[in-house]
Enzyme design. Structure first.
Site, PDB file in Angstrom:
ATOM      1  N   ASN A 202      43.173  41.427  30.664  1.00 19.87           N
ATOM      2  CA  ASN A 202      42.217  43.471  29.569  1.00 19.87           C
ATOM      3  C   ASN A 202      42.181  41.844  28.210  1.00 19.87           C
ATOM      4  O   ASN A 202      43.707  41.811  27.945  1.00 19.87           O
ATOM      5  CB  ASN A 202      43.378  44.045  30.141  1.00 19.87           C
ATOM      6  CG  ASN A 202      42.566  45.244  29.114  1.00 19.87           C
ATOM      7  OD1 ASN A 202      42.108  45.472  28.230  1.00 19.87           O
ATOM      8  ND2 ASN A 202      42.423  46.106  29.737  1.00 19.87           N
ATOM      9  N   CYS A 207      39.043  47.476  30.820  1.00 18.24           N
ATOM     10  CA  CYS A 207      40.019  48.200  31.808  1.00 18.24           C
ATOM     11  C   CYS A 207      38.354  48.609  32.432  1.00 18.24           C
ATOM     12  O   CYS A 207      37.879  48.421  33.863  1.00 18.24           O
ATOM     13  CB  CYS A 207      40.546  48.473  32.045  1.00 18.24           C
ATOM     14  SG  CYS A 207      40.503  50.047  31.309  1.00 18.24           S
ATOM     15  N   ASP A 471      43.538  46.513  39.510  1.00 16.95           N
ATOM     16  CA  ASP A 471      43.433  46.963  37.798  1.00 16.95           C
ATOM     17  C   ASP A 471      44.251  45.614  37.199  1.00 16.95           C
ATOM     18  O   ASP A 471      45.058  45.515  37.302  1.00 16.95           O
ATOM     19  CB  ASP A 471      45.093  47.537  38.445  1.00 16.95           C
ATOM     20  CG  ASP A 471      45.946  48.358  37.441  1.00 16.95           C
ATOM     21  OD1 ASP A 471      44.930  48.549  36.145  1.00 16.95           O
ATOM     22  OD2 ASP A 471      46.678  49.508  37.438  1.00 16.95           O
TER      23      ASP A 471
END
Length: 1117
Positions: A202, A207, A471
């Site tokens: 990130n 994100c 994620d």
């Protein structure tokens, strides 16, 4: 509340920026949780031990009267660490409460400290505790980021509205729950090993992009097409979207660890500011696909985007009573489906194709048939192989004039049949032989509120039963329940805290929910989920990326073996001559730019000398090496030659002897003595009496300093004995008069002193490694011509010089001009130079503003007149130094302006529907009465004797009528609106039983299972008479507001107390509800006018931040 352990949220979390940076970055925020955090997955829940945790409650009294920017709680201890809460009562340059957890003793902790904590911060609702606002996150605290939290915690309008229950008796209650954890599980987790896939790093607030890129990457046909886009070995990834995407996909396929996206965002033409703004995934998806579609034109993969994602629908209008039909075919790459009012995807499709009747006033004009009753709708001609559904989780709420997030429950199936009910979604010309049965491929999730949040994706790359959560850097295996049901949104019921008791189960809104779905058509599955291997990747790309991987592996290996090696940096005369006067001015050399050797630690130094002989062509017998030493005054000089016995020792041992800081470098000076033919000769013998000195020559006329050489002197000798030699080195006549100076130090300030030519070197405390600067002795007249006539003044100038980029405050992104200034220039020096540069006669009309290094914008507050002693003070922003200043030209001198108070007052005309903003400048000691007198000269009054009053309005409520004698110095027009208006005649002559009441417009809405009143429009006062009915009051209100009868009939009237409405009938006596003689407080009791907010928005914004602006998603290349 039990603290859960979700993976650390990104540093992008909006608000989770270090508060002391004055940052205003509208970006993500952590999940807004009312009760507790989302349960973590199995991998994430592996805790080593129960972390020490504690709940801390902080009651802040007199909250609305806090006149400070930031406010700290008392210190509390968790896990043997000291913590405190930091709040910005009026927001950290945003219209939200800003709140952070702060390491209380960060300034006294040892170098390199770090601690990890999971925590929640809450503002307690003191009326209904279940409406308390709580936000959870976690962070690795360190010296650079010693505080962490939420810049946009909750809207100030909600906090300061006492009807909401967050402020009771002007007290605010804040809770913090902190759990200090050992960081063992998160960082040791290996995504590739556990799942076979890697994540994306990130960049700050990216994100949203990472979840989209992972989704596109896991459509193999798309990945294959990207690999087949033509690129060449001469392309650079940072300038070519196709190459950057190819590179990213290759690394996702073959890397063992997470992949960076910087090259890709650079290829978009994004600067770091773009990366740290959170954009919308749908917008980015469309822009990226359009770019790729464009780049694919004329190549072997032309048309891939259309083949994968493009479907078509038909818009039609069909007349009911005549034979007339109008159709229009349109293409789509994704479909936007309603969430509000829809139970699931099928309900959204039903709504999408819903037939609208055009009749009555809304008849359709059917060319020669004139106005006709008609049916209007949409039907699908064909669906694409890859169907992208954007769920409308974010909507514009016209009643509240703001964006809201829809967190309603919304179901989506694993298998989606769009041929259902005999093809009800298909148009007559659709190809019925194509079976539109789809399988769910990915679910993109947004966790958070409308002001931002966190994005991640659930994907099943091969459409098997195994789901994966992507994620950012972390990839975990998940089950179907986690990917589907837990992303439906809606409410979740917590289990009762005391089983066996009759507890009402507590429900809370789930802020994590799906907002984009990707389905793949079953009949196209084999084509789309295809095999992609190395042969699909261009050879030049494979070579380039393998080379990158090898270099990365070499670096990793290099680091892994670093403990076995010593880096030896060897400086020579040639380095000094090359650097002094160009790259450096102080000391002798920049060791980063000298010859470097990587030698195994156990290698004897004598063997290393042979390497030097081979590399530099200097025979071993002609080499003499000196250790460098850092002196107490922070200078770094050659200290002493290596002893013969030291040269027989290992290089590792010598590094430890010479360098106590335990880095892996050994720094040496190589002394080589040139003979008459400039070939090396053995170095002269050095006795204790011999001192090695280094010499720099300064030319005042040219303003140049250069290195001219070194030689030994006797400590008992005197400078006068070496003058002839120095003249020879400088190319002067032997008897040229020269002045000598010793360069002593330069940090923190320059120390360069005149050297007495007749005193011995010993008495002048000259030692090995000292630097002597010399120049011609200048006559007085030439001193006046030269800007820096002697060595000390030149070194002082070099030490303090600073090129500053000046920007107009109106154009904060563009450099206007540059000035070379000195860090020690005074405030007056700087503004005088700026005024001279822009041709302004009066420098006191220049106002400067410093630069915020974090947000890359001007600071909110300008520099006060002589508010900074030196230029260096203006350029420092916490621990960073900038080279940017903003300037503006004022209409009056700044000292005069600072003695004045500037108030922005909105004047509401008594009879015209207009508002005019006036800037009133008055001395700070002036009163409200003075403001009113000035206003009278500026505004148009309804009659000459009209009296004015000044009100404080905040979020559509009147909070205060300012008494005329009140001083204006402490009036705040930054957060509240100051409104001026004429006092109506009826208010001046109140009868003994008349009442002056507040009247506000409002709408009702349900949020978090709670009916909330939202005020809007312009509030006002109204006189009500004893015995007057609502019907009579309504007549006066309608006349005052000039509302048409048809509209006014729809309005409802209510008595509101503490935010709860009681609706009134026309026959009700209004004064019975308002018994107090004095004016009620804004939030206590008022007459509410309930109707839709369809008033045109005012064309003014009285409280816009000085430097706010929004950017849409743009890909520039």
């Amino acid at each position: 509340m039990t603290m859960m352990t979700p993976p650390p949220l990104d540093q992008e979390e909006d608000e989770m920026l270090v508060p002391h940076s004055d940052v205003v970055v509208e970006g993500p925020q952590p999940m807004e949780v009312v009760a507790q955090a989302e349960p973590a997955s199995t991998v994430e829940n592996q805790q080593v031990e129960d972390p020490p945790s504690m709940k801390f409650t902080w009651r802040i009294d007199n909250f609305t009267r806090l006149n400070i920017k930031k406010h700290y709680s008392e210190v509390f201890v968790v896990g043997s660490y000291k913590w405190r809460i930091l709040v910005f009562p009026k927001g950290n340059n945003v219209d939200h409460l800003s709140m952070y957890l702060d390491v209380a003793d960060s300034s006294t902790l040892p170098y390199g400290w770090s601690r990890y904590a999971q925590f929640s911060l809450a503002v307690v609702n003191q009326v209904h505790s279940k409406y308390s606002i709580r936000k959870d996150t976690q962070h690795q605290f360190n010296a650079r980021e010693s505080d962490w939290g939420f810049t946009s915690f909750m809207p100030l309008s909600d906090l300061y509205d006492p009807a909401r229950g967050y402020l009771v008796n002007d007290a605010c209650v804040i809770e913090a729950e902190v759990a200090v954890r050992k960081v063992l599980d998160y960082w040791s987790y290996d995504s590739k090993k556990e799942t076979g896939y890697v994540g994306l790093k990130n960049q700050g607030a990216t994100c949203y992009m990472n979840s989209l890129l992972q989704t596109l990457y896991h459509i193999p046909y798309f990945r294959k097409a990207v690999y087949h886009m033509p690129t060449t070995e001469n392309d650079m990834p940072s300038g070519s979207i196709p190459l950057a995407l190819q590179s990213l996909f290759y690394k996702l396929q073959y890397n063992d660890s997470s992949v960076a996206t910087k090259e890709l965002t650079k290829s978009f033409g994004w600067d770091t500011y773009d990366s740290f703004m959170q954009h919308d995934v749908q917008e980015l998806n469309r822009v990226l696909c359009e770019k790729l579609e464009d780049k694919m034109k004329g190549t072997v993969v032309e048309g891939t985007i259309q083949q994968l994602f493009e479907g078509h629908h038909m818009n039609y209008i069909e007349c009911i009573n005549v034979d007339y039909k109008s159709t229009r075919k349109e293409s789509f790459y994704d479909l936007q489906l309603d969430v509000k009012g829809c139970q699931d995807v099928y309900a959204s499709f039903d709504k999408y194709v819903e037939v609208e009747r055009l009749e009555g006033d809304n008849k359709y004009h059917a060319e020669e048939h004139g106005l006709q009753d008609a049916k209007k709708g949409v039907l699908f001609i064909d669906f694409p192989p890859v169907l992208q559904l954007q769920l409308k989780r974010f909507e514009y709420d016209f009643m509240r004039d703001t964006m809201v997030k829809i967190n309603d429950r919304y179901e989506f199936p694993l298998e989606l049949d769009l041929d259902r009910e005999n093809g009800k979604y298909l148009s007559p010309e659709a190809d019925r032989s194509v079976r539109n049965l789809y399988t769910l491929h990915s679910v993109l999730v947004h966790s958070g509120g409308v002001h931002g949040g966190h994005y991640y994706a659930f994907i099943r790359p091969t459409l098997s039963d195994q789901w994966y959560k992507f994620d950012d850097e972390r990839v975990t295996k998940e089950d179907v329940k986690r990917a589907l049901e837990e992303q439906y949104g809606g409410e979740e019921e917590l289990p009762p805290t005391n089983p066996g008791f009759n507890n009402t189960p507590f429900k809370f809104t789930k802020y994590s929910n799906a907002y984009m779905l990707v389905y793949i058509r079953d009949s196209d599955k084999d084509k789309i989920i295809c095999n992609v291997d190395e042969k699909d990747i261009a050879e030049h790309l494979r070579i380039r990326l393998k080379k990158e991987q090898e270099e990365k592996e070499d670096k990793r290996r290099y680091k892994a073996q670093a403990h076995l090696y010593t880096i030896i940096k060897v400086a020579r005369d040639e380095d000094l001559a090359e650097q002094i006067g160009r790259d450096i001015y102080f000391d002798l050399v920049d060791h980063e730019k000298v010859h470097s050797f990587r030698i195994q630690k156990q290698t004897p130094f004598n063997v290393f000398k042979e390497d030097v002989a081979k590399e530099l062509g200097i025979p071993v017998q002609f080499q003499r090496f000196w250790f460098w030493a850092k002196r107490q005054n922070h200078t770094y000089r050659p200290n002493r030659p290596l002893l013969p016995q030291e040269e027989s020792q290992s290089v590792g041992h010598l590094r430890e002897v010479s360098n106590k800081t335990h880095n892996a470098e050994l720094k040496l000076f190589l002394e080589v003595e040139p003979g008459l033919d400039l070939r090396p000769i053995p170095p002269p013998e050095k006795t204790k009496e011999d001192i090695l000195l280094f010499f720099k020559f300064y030319d005042p006329e040219k303003g140049e300093l250069r290195y001219v050489g070194r030689f030994f002197v006797k400590s008992s000798g005197k400078p006068i004995e070496i003058l002839e030699k120095l003249n020879q080195m400088a190319g002067f006549a032997p008897d040229e008069e020269i002045e000598l100076y010793e360069e002593i130090k330069f940090d923190p300030c320059v120390m360069c002193e005149h050297l007495d030519k007749r005193a011995s070197f010993r008495s002048s405390q000259i030692e090995d490694g000292d630097i002597i600067c010399f120049q011609k002795s200048a006559p007085l007249e030439s001193e006046e011509k030269c800007r820096y006539p002697d060595v000390p003044s030149f070194l002082e100038y070099v030490h303090n010089r600073q090129v500053v980029r000046f920007r107009s405050l109106e154009r904060p992104k563009e450099d206007d001009f540059c000035l070379e200034l000195s860090k020690v220039h005074s405030y007056d020096d700087v503004v005088e130079r700026v005024a001279r540069r822009i041709g302004l006669d009066d420098p006191s009309k220049i106002r400067l503003t410093s630069h915020n290094c974090y947000s890359q914008q001007p600071k909110p507050q300008p520099i006060k007149y002589r508010g900074a002693e030196h230029l260096s003070d203006m350029l420092v922003h916490y621990n960073q130094t900038s080279d940017i200043l903003y300037y503006e030209v004022l209409d009056i001198p700044l000292p005069e302006l600072q003695g004045l108070k500037n108030l922005k007052v909105a004047f509401h005309h008594a009879t015209k529907d207009e508002v005019v903003i006036h800037n009133i400048r008055l001395p700070k000691q002036s009163t409200v009465g003075d403001v009113i007198n000035v206003l009278k000269t500026k505004v148009e009054l309804s009659h000459p004797n009209a009296e004015l009053r000044l009100l404080e309005v905040f979020y559509h409520k009147i909070y205060k009528i300012f008494p005329p004698h009140e001083k204006i110095e402490n009036i705040n027009d930054q957060y509240w609106t100051l409104r001026a208006e004429e006092i109506p005649e009826e208010e001046k002559n109140l009868g003994p039983h008349d009442r002056l009441i507040h009247v506000y417009h409002f709408t009702k809405e349900t949020a978090q299972n709670q009916m909330q009143v939202q005020n809007f429009g312009e509030p006002f006062f109204l006189v009500i008479h004893e015995g007057e009915t609502l019907e009579e009051v309504k007549v006066r209100i309608q006349k005052k507001l000039q509302v048409p009868d048809e509209e006014f009939l729809k309005w409802k009237f209510a008595f509101l107390s503490m935010g709860r409405p009681e609706y009134l009938q026309d026959s009700d006596i209004v004064s019975n509800r308002f018994q107090r003689r004095d004016v009620y407080g804004a939030w206590e009791q008022y007459l509410g006018l309930e109707h839709s907010d369809n008033t045109p928005k005012r064309a003014y914004a009285i409280h816009q931040n000085r430097h706010t602006f929004e950017k849409p998603v743009k890909i520039y290349n």
